[in-house]
Design an enzyme around this catalytic site. Sequence first.
Site, PDB file in Angstrom:
ATOM      1  N   CYS A 130       0.817  -1.217   0.000  1.00 13.19           N
ATOM      2  CA  CYS A 130       0.000   0.000   0.000  1.00 13.19           C
ATOM      3  C   CYS A 130       0.850   1.267   0.000  1.00 13.19           C
ATOM      4  CB  CYS A 130      -0.939   0.004   1.189  1.00 13.19           C
ATOM      5  SG  CYS A 130      -2.025  -1.426   1.217  1.00 13.19           S
ATOM      6  N   HIS A 134      -9.283   3.375  -1.938  1.00 11.18           N
ATOM      7  CA  HIS A 134      -7.943   2.833  -1.727  1.00 11.18           C
ATOM      8  C   HIS A 134      -7.459   2.019  -2.929  1.00 11.18           C
ATOM      9  CE1 HIS A 134      -4.381   1.370   0.038  1.00 11.18           C
ATOM     10  NE2 HIS A 134      -4.852   0.349   0.722  1.00 11.18           N
TER      11      HIS A 134
END
Lengths: 376, 118
Positions: A78, A319
């Site tokens: 991420c 996201h």
Amino acid sequence: MNAVAVHGVGTSHFGRVPGTDLVTLAWNAVSEALADAGPEPVDAVWVGTVFAPAGVAQRVLRAMGITRVPVVTVENACASGTTAFAEACEAVRSGRYGRVLALGLEQMSTAFDGAITPENTDPEGATGLALPALYAMAATRYLHDGAVTPAQLAAVSVKNHAHALHNPRAQYSGRYTVDEVLASRMIADPLTLLQCCPTSDGAAAAVVGPATGGPREVGVRGVALRSGAPWGRRSPHVWGYDIVHETAADALAAAGLHAATDVDVVEVHDAFTIGEIVTTEALGLVAPGEGGKAAETGVTALGGAHPVNPSGGLLSRGHPLGATGLAQLAEIVWQLRGEAGGRQVEGARIGLVETMGGGVSALDGNACVVAVLEAP
Amino acid sequence: MTVVDPRPRVVVAPDGAPHVAGVRCQACAEPVAYPWPACPECGGPVVAAEFGPDGVVWSATVVRIPVAGRTPPYTLAYVDLDDGPRVLAHVDGDSAPAVGTRVRLLAGAPDPHVEVIG
């Protein structure tokens, strides 16, 4: 060594758009960032992505005429987008390149039906630990230790969805109550659906170059990048605390700041509600065990003493993994220029971005990046 | 294609109890649940070691969403094996055992699997 500044930023809209290709998403982000930065060409490109196919960087860049320059693709879970940014900053700081483009992109909707499961050649993935369950372990432990309440967990979701009402690029937004968040479908006990980030597609970009004192340049005061240490019973903390704490200490020292409380506005990695709570404590923005209360009492809301995730965060803005770090960065740049519209933190002078990516078994995260930025 | 199973290997020791077959660092004593060639904490040399069968729940959750190859709901716990590493294990039932619950490794399951021993 050169002082480094962000000259321009841009993003796509964030959402679930399986019918839109990565060329289009990347173009939306890069064209905005280049227009924002001015017409000079870029000397090199760093691209962060996690699940995109091999060659994706050159594939999207050729479609916008960015060829014949060094292109480097990085993967740091991420934190891939902010890793691209950290490397771009270092390339400028050291004088290796003049103007560098950092691009993050991801199309999650065509890669996953639901939750991400870690790589199945690694123990946690092979044992069935979907990512929400990893964060749920931290939430369960915090509840047991009396460090958070269910209502405080839900308050993070309420806050970030409300912040996103003022962000036209956000995937979701809404006025929810704590009860509505807690009553949404259970994903992994105690985390309910509205406490989990959505499946998102998108791209975000930043143009980085030497600081020239321009009226719209946002200064890069400090950037730090770390991989996680082994995580287990040696650590007194839940998963993901130590890596954020240590990376933040590096970045704050590089920026010449004493503490995160010197920062006016923060974007953190709230893939799940518990993530924001642990992170605000690990950064030192609030005292250990106070993260949940800070969300519940408005300390971390717009208008509070330490606004966190004015964009809506991962929970609400969305996201798209590789794009997330640069989406966070774009938000802080807009905040420090006073361009954040209805979600503006008034008078923000210093901003901080934190991204943490994980999934490798037995490590306290694959990577964390913390960046400290300063208004023009 | 043969794929190496990365999960902790549970072996039955001469005393009849299941153990996790891993390694321990000769330099810093870090217990590791996997047959890795060096210590993840310090890089030091390791020797084979067995851990368990008893331990304590560090945290637990019930997974209620579809995950490839699994049927929800299912319960997972991070278990700190006594004097051993923290391992991820399945627990029977669809409610999570409380933090601090004593558990014991079971033999014969492909996943690391524990039962509550009260």
